[in-house]
Structures are given as C-alpha cells and as structure tokens.
Design an enzyme around this catalytic site. Structure first.
Site, PDB file in Angstrom:
ATOM      1  N   HIS A 138       0.851  -1.193   0.000  1.00 51.70           N
ATOM      2  CA  HIS A 138       0.000   0.000   0.000  1.00 51.70           C
ATOM      3  C   HIS A 138       0.884   1.239   0.000  1.00 51.70           C
ATOM      4  CE1 HIS A 138      -3.291   2.689   0.821  1.00 51.70           C
ATOM      5  NE2 HIS A 138      -2.698   3.131   1.915  1.00 51.70           N
ATOM      6  N   GLY A 153       2.828   5.488   4.272  1.00 52.30           N
ATOM      7  CA  GLY A 153       2.292   6.100   5.474  1.00 52.30           C
ATOM      8  C   GLY A 153       0.900   5.572   5.742  1.00 52.30           C
ATOM      9  N   SER A 155      -3.137   5.325   6.307  1.00 55.25           N
ATOM     10  CA  SER A 155      -4.246   5.799   5.487  1.00 55.25           C
ATOM     11  C   SER A 155      -4.681   7.183   5.950  1.00 55.25           C
ATOM     12  CB  SER A 155      -5.414   4.810   5.584  1.00 55.25           C
ATOM     13  OG  SER A 155      -6.485   5.227   4.783  1.00 55.25           O
ATOM     14  N   GLY A 156      -4.827   8.123   4.996  1.00 61.33           N
ATOM     15  CA  GLY A 156      -5.262   9.469   5.326  1.00 61.33           C
ATOM     16  C   GLY A 156      -4.139  10.423   5.686  1.00 61.33           C
ATOM     17  N   GLY A 158      -1.868  11.618   3.714  1.00 58.64           N
ATOM     18  CA  GLY A 158      -1.635  12.615   2.674  1.00 58.64           C
ATOM     19  C   GLY A 158      -0.703  12.168   1.559  1.00 58.64           C
ATOM     20  N   LYS A 159      -0.589  10.871   1.379  1.00 56.68           N
ATOM     21  CA  LYS A 159       0.315  10.344   0.334  1.00 56.68           C
ATOM     22  C   LYS A 159      -0.134  10.778  -1.061  1.00 56.68           C
ATOM     23  CE  LYS A 159      -0.417   6.089   1.560  1.00 56.68           C
ATOM     24  NZ  LYS A 159      -1.313   6.371   2.719  1.00 56.68           N
ATOM     25  N   ASP A 177      -2.053   3.844  -4.497  1.00 55.68           N
ATOM     26  CA  ASP A 177      -2.788   2.931  -3.615  1.00 55.68           C
ATOM     27  C   ASP A 177      -2.152   1.544  -3.562  1.00 55.68           C
ATOM     28  OD1 ASP A 177      -4.740   2.230  -1.763  1.00 55.68           O
ATOM     29  OD2 ASP A 177      -6.048   1.424  -3.325  1.00 55.68           O
TER      30      ASP A 177
END
Length: 309
Positions: A138, A153, A155-156, A158-159, A177
């Site tokens: 991921h 990093g 989830s959420g 800011g990748k 993703d």
C-alpha cells in the site's frame, strides 16, 4: 512459481510457428534463454533443460553440415530432454529435419527474423520482468527527478495529495494505492502498477483522477527502479528532528534493501518540496557528495584558522 505460456511469447514477439502449434500452452518458468552448443556434441552435465533453446546461425550452420545420421543423433540428444521450445533466429531456412524432430517430441519450433544477440537481449529482459518475484504494497510510487520512490504512510496521512502536488510540478506517477514491486536482481527493485490502477490517482473529497488525461502522457510512467522508501508520519514533539546527518536505515522488500527516509508532517511544511529535496540529496550522495561532510569539514577548517591566528 510464476510462468508464461509460449503462446504469449508468440504474440509478444510476432514469432512464426513452424511446428507444434497445438503445444503453445506449454509453460516457461525460467527467466533466461540458452544456446545449445556443447549439448550438440554430447555434453549435458549442466544443460538447462527448462530454458528456451535459441538456435542462431552458428548452431544451424553446424547442423546443416552434419550427415543425416549424425544430425539425428545430436538433435535427438537435445530434444529428448523436452525443453519448452526452440526459437530459430535470423529467419534461417532449411529446417525440415528440425521440424520433424520437434513434431515427434511435441516441442514448439518458432522462428524470428531478428539477429540472435538482439533477440536474446530482448527476450531475456522480457522474461526477467514477467517472471520476477513480486509483492503488492500500500502506497504511492513516483519518479521524481529521475529517482524512483515509494511514498508510504498510514491511510489518510496525505500520500496521494503529496503525489498530486509532485505531479503538478512535473514529476511522474507510476502507481497509486497499490504498488507492485518486482525483484529484478539482488539489488534491483522495480515499482509498477497492477494494470487496474494504471494512470489513476485517488484524492479524498475529489475522487479518481486520470493523470495522463489531465496532465498529459509525460505525467505517467509505466515502471521505475526504486531508490528511496519515504514514509510520511505524524510529527512527534519528543523526537529529534534537526539532525544534520540522520542515521541511515533501510526497508527490506523481497530481500532488496532500500534506503528509508521518514518525513514528519506538521501544518505549514512543504511536504512535496521535502520529497524533492530528499531525491536530489540522494542523487548527489550517489555521485559521491555528502553535504554534512562538507559542513563539518568547513567547521574544522575554521577551527584550524582560529588556532593559527
């Protein structure tokens, strides 16, 4: 173990099927090809029977010069091991006898007009890529200033938003993703997409973006060699964040160690700019330049000058 059907090679390289059209569903599992030279004179101790056998001008010319009896004996010694297929290069003719032996043993006989060296290089690279061990992780994969990176990093964190900013600055998306990592060698790791997510970037509150259609083809890249593993994480007040030369750490993927950098997030930080800086600094380091070493050397020189005054 990953495999490729011979039928796929026929399509990919536009190969002519001379014999064995009913056996193109045979599988290839080895990422290299072989030219049977010693095997034609009876030496089989290290014969890689599971590899594709390439017959270039040297091999075919040698077989042409043999008597029918000797030719049948030498070719028979090879075909009895049932390699996946034979591929004749340089569009060579006069292969009636070879067709017969392959027909008897149900081995596909294929032909290309390309020269042996050029075709072997292309085929080996193709097999190495398709048969390479792989995993899916991921994150986001990008090419920044020619440097392949993984952006990871929670989830959420800011990748994808950071990736979008980087793309807007002229860098290239490889995958969002789900990133597929392929081990090409003991030191080489390729990052690519899983086909389904090709060219797509998902942004929260916005939805899916087709990067190639919005920013043009130059904004997307099929694959890249991974050089850096960059992890985005939340700012920790008790962490030491001002090291002049952070300790070098690595992340292991499929046995390949990739340099790891941690970027802590805080309101106002230009994360995309920090990623660019990390890539540029890594590139300079590969060229033999170390900013920290130069800085400390300047301090030492200043101290020496003070002592001499």
């Amino acid at each position: 173990m990953k495999t490729i059907l011979i039928e796929k090679l026929v399509q990919e390289f536009s190969l002519e099927v001379l014999e064995g059209e009913d056996y193109l569903n045979r599988k290839i599992s080895q990422p290299r090809t072989h030219r049977p030279g010693l095997e034609f004179i009876g030496y089989f101790e290290y014969f890689p029977m599971e590899q594709i056998q390439i017959l270039g001008k040297k091999e075919i010319t040698y077989l042409h010069k043999l008597s029918d009896e000797k030719r049948r004996y030498h070719i028979g010694n090879v075909v009895k091991y049932h390699p996946p297929c034979f591929i004749v290069t340089a569009g060579q003719e006069g292969l009636t006898y070879l067709k017969q032996y392959c027909k008897e043993e149900r081995i596909p006989l294929l032909r290309t007009n390309e020269k042996s060296s050029e075709f072997i290089d292309k085929l080996n690279n193709y097999l190495k890529n398709k048969l390479a061990p792989e995993i899916a992780i991921h994150g986001v994969c990008l090419n920044v200033y020619g440097v392949g990176i993984l952006l990871r990093g929670k989830s959420g964190i800011g990748k994808s938003e950071t990736a979008h900013t980087l793309i807007g600055r002229g860098h290239r998306l490889v995958a969002d993703d789900i990133v597929v990592l392929k081990k090409i060698s003991s030191k080489t790791l390729l990052g690519t997409h899983n086909r389904t997510n090709k060219e797509f970037l998902a942004l929260r509150s916005i939805g899916l973006l087709n990067i190639a259609k919005i920013y043009g083809r130059k904004a997307f890249q099929e694959e890249t060699r991974i050089a850096l593993d960059i992890e985005l994480c939340r700012w920790e007040d008790n962490e030491l964040n001002n090291q002049l030369e952070p300790e070098l750490t690595y992340t292991d993927y499929l046995g390949v160690k990739i340099p790891h950098i941690e970027i802590q997030l805080q309101p106002g930080r230009d994360v995309a700019g920090l990623v660019e800086a990390a890539c540029t600094n890594w590139y300079l380091f590969q060229q033999g330049y170390n900013a920290a070493e130069e800085f400390f050397e300047r301090i030492q020189n200043e101290l020496k000058d003070q002592d001499n005054e």
